[in-house]
Write an enzyme that holds these catalytic residues in place. Structure first.
Site, PDB file in Angstrom:
ATOM      1  N   HIS A  16       0.816  -1.212   0.000  1.00  0.00           N
ATOM      2  CA  HIS A  16       0.000   0.000   0.000  1.00  0.00           C
ATOM      3  C   HIS A  16       0.858   1.273   0.000  1.00  0.00           C
ATOM      4  O   HIS A  16       0.383   2.325  -0.389  1.00  0.00           O
ATOM      5  CB  HIS A  16      -0.926  -0.006   1.208  1.00  0.00           C
ATOM      6  N   HIS A  64       2.392   9.250  12.926  1.00  0.00           N
ATOM      7  CA  HIS A  64       1.980   7.882  12.625  1.00  0.00           C
ATOM      8  C   HIS A  64       2.598   6.992  13.686  1.00  0.00           C
ATOM      9  O   HIS A  64       3.819   6.945  13.803  1.00  0.00           O
ATOM     10  CB  HIS A  64       2.520   7.522  11.243  1.00  0.00           C
TER      11      HIS A  64
END
Lengths: 184, 102
Positions: free
Chosen positions: A75, A143
């Site tokens: 991804h 993140h």
């Protein structure tokens, strides 16, 4: 094992989510099948000649890269590209994946990555064909998937980071891993 | 490098035969991989946060989650010491996903 920086010489790059063929385990109690949206994206074309040139040019600038083929991408490449580009029935242009290993310490410093980017520009500009090349960097802003701070987001820092990336990358390149990890 | 063996064990769950053996006879799988008692205990208890502290990569945790039917969101919540519902309140989107093949 891949080094800090690795370039793909692949000609056809597949989406690794299509390579798994087994079924969701029968014992799965909590999560129904098809919870995850599987992509069915066409394979990307690589550009082995430009990849080889980039590899040679970066080696000449003291970046001792590794190279890979027969590796699907995940991804990290396919998700952003799928929203940036029309891709049915095929992607409009080839890509040269350049992977930066930042999952497991020791990892390259921000300054080292900045220098790599500068060398990459020179590598692309010295390619004998007059190609139109765009560099797309993918990755997380704030993140965090590890431990007690999983799910941490810092939108103010993300916006500042994007601003600095555009206007003052040298300041970002002075930051330590600890500073980056604290903020993001 | 003390966490290499447990990371390798969890990574090898990408092989269907290893997944099947782990689900059917986990103790046999632990023994074959020569995991330490502590490592076996971490996996048995699905001790997500403790595995991170031990040195297990998150990407191995999500492989384990996929095999046992636990979503990534459940793992994130557990690492924070929250229920899934508490964790989801802090998210912009209430979603579930894992790396399990469908």
């Amino acid at each position: 094992m891949l080094k800090s920086f690795a370039v793909s010489h692949e000609e056809a790059i597949s989406d690794h989510t299509q390579e798994t063929t087994s079924t969701w385990p029968a014992s799965s109690a909590r999560l129904p099948p098809r919870t995850r949206q599987r992509s069915a994206l066409p394979p990307l074309q690589g550009h082995p000649k430009l990849a080889a040139h980039i590899g040679n040019a970066l080696f000449a600038e003291e970046f001792d890269l590794s190279f890979f083929q027969d590796k699907a991408l995940d991804h990290g490449a396919f998700s952003p590209l799928s929203v940036l580009w029309p891709h049915e029935p095929a992607w409009p242009a080839p890509i040269v994946p350049l992977q930066v290993g930042v999952v497991q310490f020791p990892i390259p410093s921000a300054k080292r990555c900045y220098k790599l980017g500068q060398a990459l520009r020179r590598a692309i500009e010295s390619y004998p064909e007059d190609l139109r090349v765009v560099i797309i960097a993918t990755g997380g802003l704030s993140h965090q998937v590890h431990g007690e701070r999983a799910g941490f987001n810092n939108v103010a820092w993300d916006e500042r980071f994007m601003d600095l990336l555009e206007k003052d990358p040298a300041t970002l390149s002075e930051m330590t891993h600890a500073q980056l990890a604290s903020a993001a | 490098m003390k966490a290499y063996r447990i990371n390798k064990f969890l990574h090898e769950l990408i092989v269907p035969a290893n997944r099947a053996r782990f689900l059917e006879a986990p103790e046999d799988a632990f023994a074959q991989a020569a995991l330490s008692d502590e490592e076996r205990d971490l996996i048995r208890r699905r001790a997500w946060r403790e595995m991170i502290h031990y040195g297990v990569s998150f990407f191995m945790l999500e492989k384990l989650g996929a095999v046992i039917g636990t979503s990534n969101l459940h793992i994130y919540a557990a690492m924070r010491g929250e229920t899934l519902e508490e964790f989801q309140k802090s998210r912009n989107a209430q979603i579930l996903y894992s790396t399990a093949p469908r």
